[in-house]
Design a protein around this motif. Structure first.
Motif, PDB file in Angstrom:
ATOM      1  N   ILE A 311       0.983  -1.258  -0.169  1.00 34.04           N
ATOM      2  CA  ILE A 311       0.053   0.080  -0.033  1.00 34.04           C
ATOM      3  C   ILE A 311       0.603   1.259  -0.044  1.00 34.04           C
ATOM      4  N   ALA A 312       1.916   1.152   0.759  1.00 39.61           N
ATOM      5  CA  ALA A 312       2.663   2.383   0.839  1.00 39.61           C
ATOM      6  C   ALA A 312       3.530   2.707  -0.435  1.00 39.61           C
ATOM      7  N   ASP A 313       3.852   1.573  -1.091  1.00 43.70           N
ATOM      8  CA  ASP A 313       4.511   1.759  -2.652  1.00 43.70           C
ATOM      9  C   ASP A 313       3.684   2.517  -3.506  1.00 43.70           C
ATOM     10  N   LEU A 314       2.319   2.153  -3.625  1.00 42.21           N
ATOM     11  CA  LEU A 314       1.191   2.667  -4.495  1.00 42.21           C
ATOM     12  C   LEU A 314       0.907   4.104  -4.132  1.00 42.21           C
ATOM     13  N   ASN A 315       1.137   4.569  -2.995  1.00 39.49           N
ATOM     14  CA  ASN A 315       0.610   6.004  -2.713  1.00 39.49           C
ATOM     15  C   ASN A 315       1.615   6.753  -3.108  1.00 39.49           C
ATOM     16  N   ASN A 316       1.041   7.815  -3.869  1.00 36.83           N
ATOM     17  CA  ASN A 316       2.017   8.811  -4.183  1.00 36.83           C
ATOM     18  C   ASN A 316       1.162  10.168  -4.483  1.00 36.83           C
ATOM     19  N   PHE A 317       1.816  11.150  -5.158  1.00 33.15           N
ATOM     20  CA  PHE A 317       1.239  12.377  -5.280  1.00 33.15           C
ATOM     21  C   PHE A 317      -0.103  12.373  -6.311  1.00 33.15           C
ATOM     22  N   PHE A 318      -0.113  11.163  -7.098  1.00 28.38           N
ATOM     23  CA  PHE A 318      -1.181  11.263  -8.173  1.00 28.38           C
ATOM     24  C   PHE A 318      -2.371   9.906  -7.903  1.00 28.38           C
ATOM     25  N   ARG A 319      -1.961   9.248  -6.826  1.00 26.65           N
ATOM     26  CA  ARG A 319      -2.979   7.850  -6.568  1.00 26.65           C
ATOM     27  C   ARG A 319      -2.837   7.673  -5.022  1.00 26.65           C
ATOM     28  N   LYS A 320      -4.090   7.636  -4.575  1.00 22.89           N
ATOM     29  CA  LYS A 320      -4.063   7.430  -3.075  1.00 22.89           C
ATOM     30  C   LYS A 320      -4.821   5.861  -2.736  1.00 22.89           C
ATOM     31  N   VAL A 321      -4.367   5.104  -1.987  1.00 20.99           N
ATOM     32  CA  VAL A 321      -4.794   3.882  -1.757  1.00 20.99           C
ATOM     33  C   VAL A 321      -5.266   4.020  -0.173  1.00 20.99           C
ATOM     34  N   ASN A 322      -6.497   3.619   0.170  1.00 24.51           N
ATOM     35  CA  ASN A 322      -6.730   3.613   1.552  1.00 24.51           C
ATOM     36  C   ASN A 322      -7.644   2.583   1.950  1.00 24.51           C
ATOM     37  N   PRO A 323      -7.651   2.062   3.197  1.00 26.70           N
ATOM     38  CA  PRO A 323      -8.858   1.061   3.445  1.00 26.70           C
ATOM     39  C   PRO A 323     -10.275   1.819   3.630  1.00 26.70           C
ATOM     40  N   VAL A 324     -11.253   1.066   2.948  1.00 28.17           N
ATOM     41  CA  VAL A 324     -12.657   1.527   2.910  1.00 28.17           C
ATOM     42  C   VAL A 324     -13.157   2.269   4.288  1.00 28.17           C
ATOM     43  N   PHE A 325     -12.678   1.598   5.343  1.00 29.22           N
ATOM     44  CA  PHE A 325     -12.768   2.110   6.733  1.00 29.22           C
ATOM     45  C   PHE A 325     -11.710   1.624   7.532  1.00 29.22           C
ATOM     46  N   ALA A 330     -10.422  -4.331   2.717  1.00 36.39           N
ATOM     47  CA  ALA A 330     -10.917  -3.883   1.277  1.00 36.39           C
ATOM     48  C   ALA A 330     -10.389  -2.364   1.313  1.00 36.39           C
ATOM     49  N   LEU A 331      -9.960  -2.066   0.130  1.00 43.58           N
ATOM     50  CA  LEU A 331      -9.423  -0.779  -0.405  1.00 43.58           C
ATOM     51  C   LEU A 331     -10.074  -0.190  -1.465  1.00 43.58           C
ATOM     52  N   GLU A 332      -9.905   1.267  -1.341  1.00 49.04           N
ATOM     53  CA  GLU A 332     -10.530   2.024  -2.253  1.00 49.04           C
ATOM     54  C   GLU A 332      -9.193   2.777  -2.969  1.00 49.04           C
ATOM     55  N   VAL A 333      -9.156   3.051  -4.244  1.00 51.41           N
ATOM     56  CA  VAL A 333      -8.130   3.609  -4.961  1.00 51.41           C
ATOM     57  C   VAL A 333      -8.630   4.799  -5.663  1.00 51.41           C
ATOM     58  N   ALA A 334      -7.936   5.915  -5.697  1.00 53.30           N
ATOM     59  CA  ALA A 334      -8.366   7.100  -6.414  1.00 53.30           C
ATOM     60  C   ALA A 334      -7.267   7.768  -7.157  1.00 53.30           C
ATOM     61  N   TYR A 335      -7.415   8.063  -8.257  1.00 51.17           N
ATOM     62  CA  TYR A 335      -6.093   8.756  -9.074  1.00 51.17           C
ATOM     63  C   TYR A 335      -6.607  10.403  -9.070  1.00 51.17           C
ATOM     64  N   TYR A 336      -5.533  11.257  -9.253  1.00 46.17           N
ATOM     65  CA  TYR A 336      -5.745  12.681  -9.181  1.00 46.17           C
ATOM     66  C   TYR A 336      -4.704  13.088 -10.224  1.00 46.17           C
ATOM     67  N   GLY A 337      -5.186  14.373 -10.946  1.00 49.14           N
ATOM     68  CA  GLY A 337      -4.134  15.011 -11.782  1.00 49.14           C
ATOM     69  C   GLY A 337      -4.038  14.418 -13.273  1.00 49.14           C
ATOM     70  N   THR A 338      -4.793  15.124 -13.989  1.00 49.11           N
ATOM     71  CA  THR A 338      -4.916  14.392 -15.512  1.00 49.11           C
ATOM     72  C   THR A 338      -3.760  14.483 -16.006  1.00 49.11           C
ATOM     73  N   SER A 339      -2.846  15.645 -15.963  1.00 50.41           N
ATOM     74  CA  SER A 339      -1.596  15.678 -16.734  1.00 50.41           C
ATOM     75  C   SER A 339      -0.609  14.737 -16.262  1.00 50.41           C
ATOM     76  N   ALA A 340      -0.649  14.252 -15.362  1.00 50.61           N
ATOM     77  CA  ALA A 340       0.426  13.370 -14.452  1.00 50.61           C
ATOM     78  C   ALA A 340      -0.129  11.854 -14.733  1.00 50.61           C
ATOM     79  N   PHE A 341      -0.997  11.804 -15.249  1.00 51.81           N
ATOM     80  CA  PHE A 341      -1.519  10.354 -15.286  1.00 51.81           C
ATOM     81  C   PHE A 341      -0.865   9.569 -16.410  1.00 51.81           C
ATOM     82  N   ASP A 342      -0.582   8.474 -16.066  1.00 52.97           N
ATOM     83  CA  ASP A 342       0.133   7.217 -17.045  1.00 52.97           C
ATOM     84  C   ASP A 342      -0.540   6.227 -16.804  1.00 52.97           C
ATOM     85  N   PRO A 343      -1.372   5.633 -18.123  1.00 53.43           N
ATOM     86  CA  PRO A 343      -2.107   4.284 -18.360  1.00 53.43           C
ATOM     87  C   PRO A 343      -1.326   3.322 -17.710  1.00 53.43           C
TER      88      PRO A 343
END
Length: 704
Positions: A311-325, A330-343
């Motif tokens: 989980i720590a390796d995946l968390n960065n400034f454009f992607r957040k990984v957190n437990p749902v509670f 269970a985890l929820e993943v969200a991406y941020y920043g269109t310009s920084a997105f790499d498919p």
């Protein structure tokens, strides 16, 4: 001595009378007409059965000893106990003709007869051999135990004898999985009704321990008539006066609570379905409202948690990984920043593919991106693809996602071609398709293909009064030294902005009107709303701001935060770095099992006048205000506890947000402060996780 012999002879002859009569009643009892006087004897069965059991077990013990006198006593005990057993067995066989049947009764009946037969056999062959006596008496003790076990099950419910030593795990049911009958109605019937209406004991010819029995009804009418309260026997009987003979449950039994009465009545009113899911009920119905308070919106996930390092390796400034509670695998993943997105970064989620249940890719450029990687996510329940440029051809990759329930595709020009692909997603229960290029014909075809799903196509806005946007607030930084300027703005010029600085909700009449920049000079909670004629008032803008205040000499935490929520320890509380509204952002100290206990050491002659505690509130994630806040001031010799004030608790589920708790400190000098924040011990009844232990999250403590 001859007199004793005559008594023994009478009792010995009676043994064959009891045994013969017991066999006749066992084989042909149902075809016999039982006189009322013998029915009275039958109903005495529960009263007289205990004495012969004790006598037979005493005889078993005495016949095992070598002392001749004790063995003689055992013989007389056996003779008397066997006769009383015969009387008890006869009473039981007579009682069996009254609303009792089933396999449990058959076992109890024949084991009782076997107990009598074994007692007679042991009595007449007690002198045959020591081995015979030991084997036969041990068998008698076992048969008596089994007879009592099945008898207790008949009277008190299945497995009554062993229930105290068996584990009783409470079934965790999510709202989406709950069934009206299985999880709301059936537990009530099992607790209050089944003891008298089950296999082996069928009062009024009504069985409630299986579905066929309920649907058949009893001798007095149908158990339930869908939608008809007057004709449903269940509703008739539970609403009779408790003194009435026909009232159910009987007045000497545990009665239905008000909530249980309401559930049973609402179930019959709604059609008394035996397989309807709670989620299929209209949300405005009282039965759904009751269910939403009983079942959790949080699922009980049984898969293993991902490793903290992944989980720590995946968390960065454009992607957040957190437990749902907190505490959930269970985890929820969200991406941020269109310009920084790499498919290509989507493939990095493979390490947590078994734990991801929510994936937010809103506004990420996905046109032409291969979405086949999603097939590897077996537990994915919610997928957000709004404004991503996805096309109909890419949607085929979603069909294998068996757990997918919520899908958002608004803002993508899908066109009529998407109907075929979307129509195959029968597992989806909520589908959002605002501004997706589907004409009315396509919408109708899709709604027909997914008849059980809720599909939101948006609205045209004709004749609708729109709500205003929330005001925008600007300021330099969250923490300030002396004072700070707040600037409010709104894109609609005629909008009137009203605000508060104490955390209360602004209104359109009494709250101050914003006309010029606001200067704040102390820690507080800011809220602002916009109002205008012909518009609905906006949702509030909320924020907190902090006066940096006095820097302590040192501090000490009694306990680290629980689980992953330890931030940087006590230093996190004084580093002037505000946490985000996501509890997994790494800036929050979270406490669940133990309270937050903090000791602060100050410079002499520098006593603060108030203390402010910055907390996180997120009811969905079980994060509540503390149940109790205790504060002491003093030094090594003397301590003073400041008066406690009532803690304002959450009353409903809201969005994740910041909160501030501020307390005045005494004017007397002190150089130490102790703080204790206790997490809420039981979540309130309105919460989906009612009864569970809550969390308290803290990121800053300020002294001014």
């Amino acid at each position: 001595m001859p007199k004793v012999s005559r008594i023994a002879a009478i009792l010995e002859n009676l043994l064959f009378f009891w045994l013969g009569l017991a066999l006749i009643l066992s084989v042909a009892g149902e075809s016999l007409s039982i006189p009322p006087i013998l029915q009275v004897l039958g109903r005495a069965h529960p009263l007289i059965l205990h004495f012969p059991i004790v006598l037979l077990l005493m005889a078993v013990v005495l016949l095992w000893v070598k002392d001749a006198k004790l063995r003689e006593l055992g013989t007389w005990t056996l003779l008397l106990g066997a006769n009383l057993t015969g009387l008890t067995v006869l009473a039981g066989l007579l009682l069996a003709n009254e609303d009792y049947d089933g396999d449990m009764l058959v076992w109890h009946q024949w084991l009782g007869v076997a107990s009598l037969g074994l007692a007679v056999l042991i009595y007449f062959y007690r002198n045959k051999s020591t081995q015979f006596v030991k084997f036969s008496t041990a068998s008698l003790a076992l048969v008596i135990t089994l007879t009592g076990h099945f008898g207790a099950d008949l009277t008190h419910g299945e497995n009554f004898l062993l229930a105290p030593i068996q584990s009783e795990e409470v079934e965790f049911v999510a709202l989406d999985d709950a069934e009206v009958f299985q999880h709301m109605v059936k537990p009530i019937l099992e607790a209050k009704c089944v003891a008298c209406h089950k296999e082996g004991k069928v009062k009024g010819e009504l069985r409630l321990d299986d579905l066929a029995g309920m649907q058949k009804g009893g001798k007095n009418g149908p158990f339930v008539v869908p939608g008809d309260l007057k004709e449903s026997l269940l509703i008739q009987r539970i609403h009779l006066p408790e003194e009435s003979k026909e009232h159910m449950p009987p007045k000497n039994k545990a009665q239905l609570t008000e909530e249980e009465l309401e559930i049973l009545q609402l179930w019959v009113e709604s059609g008394s379905s035996f397989d309807q899911k709670v989620a299929e009920l209209p949300k405005e119905t009282p039965l759904f409202q009751l269910a939403s308070n009983r079942f959790s919106n949080q699922k009980n996930y049984t898969f293993d948690a991902a490793s903290d390092s992944d989980i720590a390796d995946l968390n960065n400034f454009f992607r957040k990984v957190n437990p749902v509670f907190p505490g959930s695998p269970a985890l929820e993943v969200a991406y941020y920043g269109t310009s920084a997105f790499d498919p290509a970064s989507l493939k990095e989620l493979k390490s947590i593919k078994a734990q991801v249940v929510k994936l937010n890719l809103n506004r990420m450029p996905l046109e032409g991106v291969d979405l086949a990687f999603l097939r590897d996510f077996p537990h994915l329940e919610e997928l957000q693809l709004n404004f991503t440029g996805v096309q109909a051809s890419q949607l085929a990759n979603l069909e294998p996602l068996e757990s997918l329930r919520n899908l958002a595709l608004s803002g993508n020009q899908l066109g009529a071609d998407a109907v075929e692909a979307l129509g195959k997603l029968s597992q989806v229960k909520r589908l959002f398709l605002w501004n997706s290029g589907l004409d009315k014909e396509s919408q109708d075809r899709l709604q027909q293909a997914l008849s059980s799903a809720h599909i939101d196509f948006g609205f045209d806005g004709k004749g609708v009064i729109y709500p205003l946007n929330s005001p925008k607030v600007s300021y330099d930084k969250v923490f300030f030294q002396d004072s700070m300027e707040l600037i409010l703005s709104h894109p609609i010029r005629k909008a009137e902005i009203r605000y508060t600085l104490d955390g209360t909700e602004p209104d359109s009449l009494s709250s101050p009107i914003y006309t010029a920049p606001i200067w704040v000079k102390k820690t507080g909670e800011f809220r602002a709303k916009a109002f205008a004629a012909d518009w609905i008032g906006s949702l509030p803008t909320k924020d907190v701001f902090f006066k940096a205040g006095i820097v302590p000499q040192s501090y000490r935490l009694a306990h680290e935060g629980n689980g992953r929520y330890k931030a940087n320890g006590a230093s996190s509380l004084f580093d002037h770095e505000k946490g985000k509204t996501t509890h997994g952002s790494g800036n929050w100290l979270g406490f669940n099992e133990s309270p937050l206990e903090l000791e602060i050491f100050l410079e002499k002659n520098n006593s603060p006048k108030e203390i402010s505690i910055s907390i996180l509130l997120n009811e969905t994630a079980y994060i509540f205000p503390p149940e109790k806040v205790e504060i002491w001031t003093g030094n090594q010799q003397n301590w003073q506890k400041i008066p406690e004030t009532e803690s304002t608790q959450s009353t409903k589920i809201e969005e994740a947000r910041f909160g501030v708790l501020t307390f005045p400190l005494p004017e007397t000098g002190f150089d130490q402060v102790k703080i204790r924040l206790k997490p809420i011990s039981k979540l309130p009844s309105w919460h989906p996780g009612a009864g569970a232990k809550g969390w308290v999250f803290v990121d800053e403590i300020l002294l001014n």
